[in-house]
Design a protein around this motif. Structure first.
Motif, PDB file in Angstrom:
ATOM      1  N   TYR A  69      -9.613  -9.563   6.472  1.00 27.63           N
ATOM      2  CA  TYR A  69      -8.917  -8.556   6.561  1.00 27.63           C
ATOM      3  C   TYR A  69      -8.983  -7.844   7.987  1.00 27.63           C
ATOM      4  CZ  TYR A  69      -5.361  -4.756   4.932  1.00 27.63           C
ATOM      5  OH  TYR A  69      -4.363  -4.145   4.691  1.00 27.63           O
ATOM      6  N   LYS A  77     -14.013  -7.804   4.810  1.00 26.78           N
ATOM      7  CA  LYS A  77     -13.336  -6.772   5.288  1.00 26.78           C
ATOM      8  C   LYS A  77     -14.424  -5.737   6.239  1.00 26.78           C
ATOM      9  CE  LYS A  77     -10.350  -2.991   3.993  1.00 26.78           C
ATOM     10  NZ  LYS A  77      -9.784  -2.209   2.926  1.00 26.78           N
ATOM     11  N   PHE A  84       0.785  -1.172  -0.060  1.00 23.51           N
ATOM     12  CA  PHE A  84       0.127   0.112  -0.085  1.00 23.51           C
ATOM     13  C   PHE A  84       0.681   1.395  -0.032  1.00 23.51           C
ATOM     14  CE2 PHE A  84      -2.106  -3.545   1.998  1.00 23.51           C
ATOM     15  CZ  PHE A  84      -3.478  -3.270   1.187  1.00 23.51           C
ATOM     16  N   TYR A 116     -11.225   1.569   9.602  1.00 20.92           N
ATOM     17  CA  TYR A 116     -10.032   1.952   8.650  1.00 20.92           C
ATOM     18  C   TYR A 116      -9.486   3.170   9.094  1.00 20.92           C
ATOM     19  CZ  TYR A 116     -13.182  -1.219   5.607  1.00 20.92           C
ATOM     20  OH  TYR A 116     -13.741  -2.046   5.290  1.00 20.92           O
ATOM     21  N   LYS A 176     -16.729  -5.892   1.470  1.00 20.31           N
ATOM     22  CA  LYS A 176     -16.054  -4.778   2.007  1.00 20.31           C
ATOM     23  C   LYS A 176     -17.127  -3.663   2.825  1.00 20.31           C
ATOM     24  CE  LYS A 176     -12.411  -1.310   1.716  1.00 20.31           C
ATOM     25  NZ  LYS A 176     -11.259  -0.638   0.543  1.00 20.31           N
ATOM     26  N   VAL A 202      -8.403  -5.439   9.774  1.00 17.54           N
ATOM     27  CA  VAL A 202      -7.938  -4.007   9.285  1.00 17.54           C
ATOM     28  C   VAL A 202      -7.173  -3.276  10.586  1.00 17.54           C
ATOM     29  CG1 VAL A 202      -9.853  -3.927   7.792  1.00 17.54           C
ATOM     30  CG2 VAL A 202     -10.067  -2.949   9.831  1.00 17.54           C
ATOM     31  N   SER A 203      -6.571  -2.059  10.180  1.00 18.22           N
ATOM     32  CA  SER A 203      -5.762  -1.081  10.811  1.00 18.22           C
ATOM     33  C   SER A 203      -6.574  -0.687  12.360  1.00 18.22           C
ATOM     34  CB  SER A 203      -5.649  -0.027  10.109  1.00 18.22           C
ATOM     35  OG  SER A 203      -7.047   0.777   9.911  1.00 18.22           O
TER      36      SER A 203
END
Ligand SMILES: NCC(=O)CCC(=O)O
Ligand SMILES: [Mg+2]
Length: 352
Positions: A298, A275, A103, A227, A221, A300-301
């Motif tokens: 995923y 996700k 990314f 996010y 998603k 995620v962050s």
């Protein structure tokens, strides 16, 4: 129920040890704790196992040389210049992580309304793919397809009068997928949630003779608050205008996820993804049970940040929470997990 829990009254008291407190034994034939009495016994009946093969490691790229920049909201995660990304790729190979994901943090001067840098065959992602493939040809590389790291407005698609243009965006995404695949990317992962993009990308790849390039569709998603730190990492947090709810899914829905996944499979996706991860494990389970496709999640962050922050505050045992959260994906039916914990988890798995 067929199981009988009782036993004859005269047997109830016989198995008491002398040191036991003076209370009557419970009348139990079945005691589930027997199978948990020792580590070897627990290992024998363990239903799910996390291995390094289950991990995909997302890396953030930044322009420059010998550069590492901490992502403030993701303690332990850095943005890496290409040479440093190659070093992390080497670490992935040594840890037997099968695949990394790339990314870019695109320099603000290169961002525009159309996200033109996405289709530059010499952009940061393509440079990194070439550099990593040259040294580690057997490490899998996954590249995201979406415009958000490249647009001045932070959206995944083209916009006119505040509206995302689906079909025009898809045409750009095909070109983005092609430059990445031509640079040597193994798995194209469209994360934009435009309708019809998987079919268009498959057709574009096949037409260019890139028949072996796989597609992992971010099929379900969701428009998610989790996010946040990722947008910080790629530098779109401050520039994003509005939200992504006209293309990413409503978090209230799961039937819709099945329809999205079904479409992406029909359009040629080799693998599908759900996700975010932890708040959507029910979706992972339904997708796996319904389609029996290679299914990924995923983490995620924001999920990473929650655990990392709590651990840094001494509120959680970070390593145990990490491993427990990753195993949850296996239990839900996932074949693998994209996670920022990948190298740390792999180190732990290999030390066991
Ligand atoms: N297309 C990739 C992402 O949006 C990642 C989100 C995250 O890690 O929060
Ligand atoms: Mg779709």
């Amino acid at each position: 129920m067929a199981i009988k829990y009782g036993r004859p009254i005269e047997l109830r008291e016989v198995a008491r040890s002398s040191g036991a407190v003076a209370s009557p034994a419970l009348d139990l034939t079945v005691r589930p704790r027997r199978n948990r009495k020792a580590e070897w016994a627990r290992r024998m009946v363990r239903e799910n196992v996390l291995t390094t093969d289950d991990l995909i490691w997302p890396l953030f790229l930044i322009d420059g040389n010998n550069k590492r920049e901490q992502v403030a909201s993701m303690p332990g995660v850095d943005r890496l210049s290409v040479d440093q990304a190659v070093r992390e790729a080497e670490r992935a190979v040594k840890l037997t992580i099968p695949c990394i994901a790339l990314f870019p943090y695109t320099d603000p001067s290169l961002r525009d309304e159309e996200g033109s840098e996405a289709t530059n065959p010499d952009n940061l992602v393509c440079q990194a793919v070439r550099a990593i493939k040259k040294e580690f040809p057997d490490l899998g590389i996954l590249c995201d397809v979406a415009l958000d790291p490249f647009t001045s407005h932070g959206h995944d698609g083209l916009i006119t009068d505040g509206k995302i243009l689906n079909d025009e965006t898809v045409a750009v995404l095909v070109r983005q997928a092609l430059v990445q695949a031509e640079a040597g990317c193994d798995i194209i992962a469209p994360s934009d949630m435009m309708d019809g993009r998987v079919a268009a990308i498959r057709e574009g790849l096949d037409h260019a003779g890139l028949l072996d390039v796989q597609i992992m569709a971010y099929a379900a998603k969701y428009a998610s608050a989790f996010y946040g730190p990722f947008r910080d990492a790629i530098g779109s947090a401050k520039t994003l205008v509005g939200d992504k709810r006209t293309y990413q899914m409503d978090s209230a829905n799961t039937d819709e996820a099945l329809r999205e996944v079904e479409l992406d499979i029909a359009e040629g996706a080799d693998m599908v993804m759900v996700k975010p991860g932890m708040p959507y494990l029910d979706v992972v389970r339904r997708v796996k049970d319904t389609f029996a496709m290679p299914t990924f999640a995923y983490q995620v962050s924001g999920e990473y940040a929650m655990i990392a922050a709590a651990a840094n505050n001494g509120w959680l045992d970070g390593d145990r929470a990490m491993m427990e959260s990753l195993l949850a994906f296996k239990r839900a039916g996932a074949d693998g997990v994209l996670s920022y914990f990948a190298p740390k988890a792999a180190e732990k798995i290999r030390a066991q």
